[in-house]
Design a protein around this motif. Structure first.
Motif, short mmCIF file in Angstrom:
data_model
loop_
_atom_site.label_atom_id
_atom_site.label_comp_id
_atom_site.label_asym_id
_atom_site.label_seq_id
_atom_site.Cartn_x
_atom_site.Cartn_y
_atom_site.Cartn_z
N VAL A 166 16.84 15.41 -26.65
CA VAL A 166 15.76 14.83 -25.86
C VAL A 166 14.58 14.44 -26.75
N SER A 167 14.46 15.11 -27.88
CA SER A 167 13.33 14.83 -28.78
C SER A 167 13.45 13.44 -29.39
N TYR A 168 12.32 12.75 -29.45
CA TYR A 168 12.32 11.44 -30.12
C TYR A 168 12.69 11.61 -31.59
N ASP A 169 12.41 12.79 -32.13
CA ASP A 169 12.78 13.09 -33.52
C ASP A 169 14.29 12.98 -33.72
N ASN A 170 15.07 13.32 -32.70
CA ASN A 170 16.54 13.22 -32.80
C ASN A 170 17.05 11.87 -32.29
N GLY A 211 10.31 16.68 -28.04
CA GLY A 211 9.68 16.77 -29.36
C GLY A 211 8.23 17.20 -29.35
N THR A 212 7.63 17.22 -28.16
CA THR A 212 6.25 17.68 -28.07
C THR A 212 5.96 18.14 -26.66
N ASP A 213 4.87 18.88 -26.53
CA ASP A 213 4.34 19.24 -25.22
C ASP A 213 3.45 18.07 -24.81
N ILE A 214 3.92 17.29 -23.87
CA ILE A 214 3.22 16.07 -23.46
C ILE A 214 1.78 16.38 -23.02
N SER A 233 1.42 13.31 -33.54
CA SER A 233 0.75 12.00 -33.54
C SER A 233 0.86 11.31 -32.18
N GLU A 234 -0.10 10.42 -31.92
CA GLU A 234 -0.12 9.69 -30.63
C GLU A 234 1.12 8.82 -30.49
N ASP A 235 1.53 8.22 -31.59
CA ASP A 235 2.74 7.37 -31.57
C ASP A 235 3.95 8.15 -31.09
N PHE A 236 4.09 9.34 -31.67
CA PHE A 236 5.25 10.18 -31.32
C PHE A 236 5.18 10.55 -29.84
N VAL A 237 3.99 10.92 -29.39
CA VAL A 237 3.82 11.31 -27.97
C VAL A 237 4.21 10.15 -27.07
N HIS A 238 3.77 8.96 -27.44
CA HIS A 238 4.08 7.76 -26.65
C HIS A 238 5.60 7.56 -26.56
N ASN A 239 6.25 7.69 -27.69
CA ASN A 239 7.71 7.49 -27.69
C ASN A 239 8.43 8.59 -26.91
N GLN A 240 7.90 9.82 -27.02
CA GLN A 240 8.52 10.91 -26.25
C GLN A 240 8.35 10.67 -24.75
N GLU A 241 7.19 10.12 -24.38
CA GLU A 241 6.97 9.80 -22.96
C GLU A 241 7.96 8.75 -22.46
N ARG A 242 8.25 7.78 -23.31
CA ARG A 242 9.22 6.73 -22.92
C ARG A 242 10.59 7.35 -22.62
N ILE A 243 10.96 8.34 -23.44
CA ILE A 243 12.25 9.01 -23.22
C ILE A 243 12.24 9.77 -21.89
#
Ligand code: F3S
Length: 399
Positions: A49-53, A82-85, A94-104
């Motif tokens: 589920v993590s954007y990192d993966n 990948g993060t606690d939203i 980072s904000e970018d990562f949070v944004h991408n995690q939200e998309r997932i």
């Protein structure tokens, strides 16, 4: 493989493009493993589920499935993201990562997947019962569901778990079958296991033995007088990590142990083995530790209560992550525990964890009570590690 009329229609595309793709994935898996039929699943748990993966390729796959009309037919929850939203800034994400995690998470939500992200779904509403077929992904949760609950699941990959969610079925092979659930060797534990970290070390000893055997024989473990839920979740995480095991039986403790005849091939585990396993996961000196993480697998409310007892009125001196599921965090909020823990200086990392969050290079050494977290901190994030008891890890944070 024999398919029902509805399953064949799904495969033919009558239920839309995504349902067709999902059934194709499951039919292909069934053919590879020689399944005779599909079985209905009561619930699904999806890992990866993590954007990192997942990255952009994974997001594209999810978007394609939602565009094709994918919708979960059964209760489906997610593994940590990948993060606690809701709390990403204190975690340094980072904000970018949070944004991408939200998309997932939005893509999953559009499919009707419950976007609570936890490796302990059995503590927050996704609790299968004995004998029920399910399709779960997270290795520790798979081991817990099969062994402790007596439910039946293979260790699904992200796509096959999603396919099970969309179709409501999974091919019947592996741990869905009685024959694959029988113990193939015995383990006699001649050691006193007092802490969750001891159970993690035991998982490492047995897991390494299984890994070394080349196949994945199911162990029947004897000599353990009792084990709490927290002990068992720690053991499951470790056994799955070090041995790739998805099922064990523990005499007098797990439900299917009663029906097992004693295999003759026996591994004896001594106190020395437990100490050596713990030592093998400890290469950092106390003064090198700059990160403490508790909650691998995600903390139960009982563990959070214990943490409050240890931290109340004190001040920690290191970065400390408390990782748990959103429903358990809500309980902690209601009880005033969150405030006490945050006042001490720890940070809640809810719906995520120190392994799936993008932490590479951020810290030098991790202290934790989790053998699994030690393994991945070293292999994925290149941190040094210290495997400690829960209480010692808190002490380390306060030092
Ligand atoms: Fe869970 Fe993350 Fe550990 S998914 S089992 S807290 S590595």
């Amino acid at each position: 493989m024999i398919l029902s009329l509805a399953q064949q229609e799904m495969l033919d595309g009558k239920y839309g493009r995504s349902a067709q793709k999902a059934m194709q994935i499951l039919a292909a898996l069934g053919a590879i493993y020689g399944a005779g039929r599909m079985v209905p699943v009561a619930s699904v748990q999806i890992a990866g589920v993590s954007y990192d993966n997942l990255g952009e390729a994974g997001l594209e796959f999810l978007s394609d499935m939602t565009d094709g009309g994918a919708h979960a037919r059964v209760l489906t929850t997610l593994n940590p993201a990948g993060t606690d939203i809701d709390n990403s800034q204190p975690l340094g994400i980072s904000e970018d990562f949070v944004h991408n995690q939200e998309r997932i998470l939005e893509a999953f939500a559009r499919m009707g997947v419950i976007t609570t992200c936890s490796c302990t779904p059995y503590l927050s509403g996704n609790l299968p019962h004995y004998g029920e077929h399910i399709a779960w992904s997270e290795s520790s949760a798979v081991c817990f569901a099969n062994s402790v609950l007596g439910a039946r699941t293979n260790r699904e990959g992200g796509p096959s778990a999603l396919a099970a969610a969309i179709t409501g079925v999974t091919p019947e092979y592996g741990y869905h079958l009685d024959a694959q659930r029988r113990a193939a060797f015995s383990v006699l534990v001649r050691a006193k296991l007092e802490h969750t970290s001891d159970f993690g070390a035991l998982g490492a000893v047995i897991g390494r033995h299984i890994e070394g055997s080349g196949i994945k024989p199911v162990p029947l473990i004897r000599g353990i007088p009792g084990a709490s839920l927290e002990n068992l979740k720690s053991f499951c995480a470790s056994l799955a990590t070090f041995g790739g095991a998805a099922l064990f039986h523990m005499e007098g403790i797990t439900p299917e142990s009663a029906g097992q005849t004693g295999p003759e091939d026996t591994l004896v585990v001594t106190q020395k083995d437990i100490h050596e396993a713990a030592a093998s996961l400890t290469d950092a000196r106390p003064d090198e530790v700059d990160f403490v993480s508790l909650g691998c697998p995600h903390l139960s409310i009982r563990e959070i209560t214990r943490l409050v007892e240890l931290l109340n009125g004190k001040r920690i001196k290191k970065t400390v992550w408390i990782t748990t599921s959103r429903p358990v965090k809500h309980m902690a909020d209601r009880m005033g525990y969150t405030r006490i823990i945050e006042d001490a200086g720890a940070v809640f990392a809810t719906d995520t964890c120190c392994v799936v969050a993008p932490l590479k290079g951020r810290f030098k050494a991790l202290a934790t009570d989790s053998a699994k977290a030690c393994y991945y901190a070293a292999s994925k994030n290149k941190f040094k590690t210290r495997l400690l008891t829960f209480e010692q890890a808190v002490e380390e944070a306060l030092r």
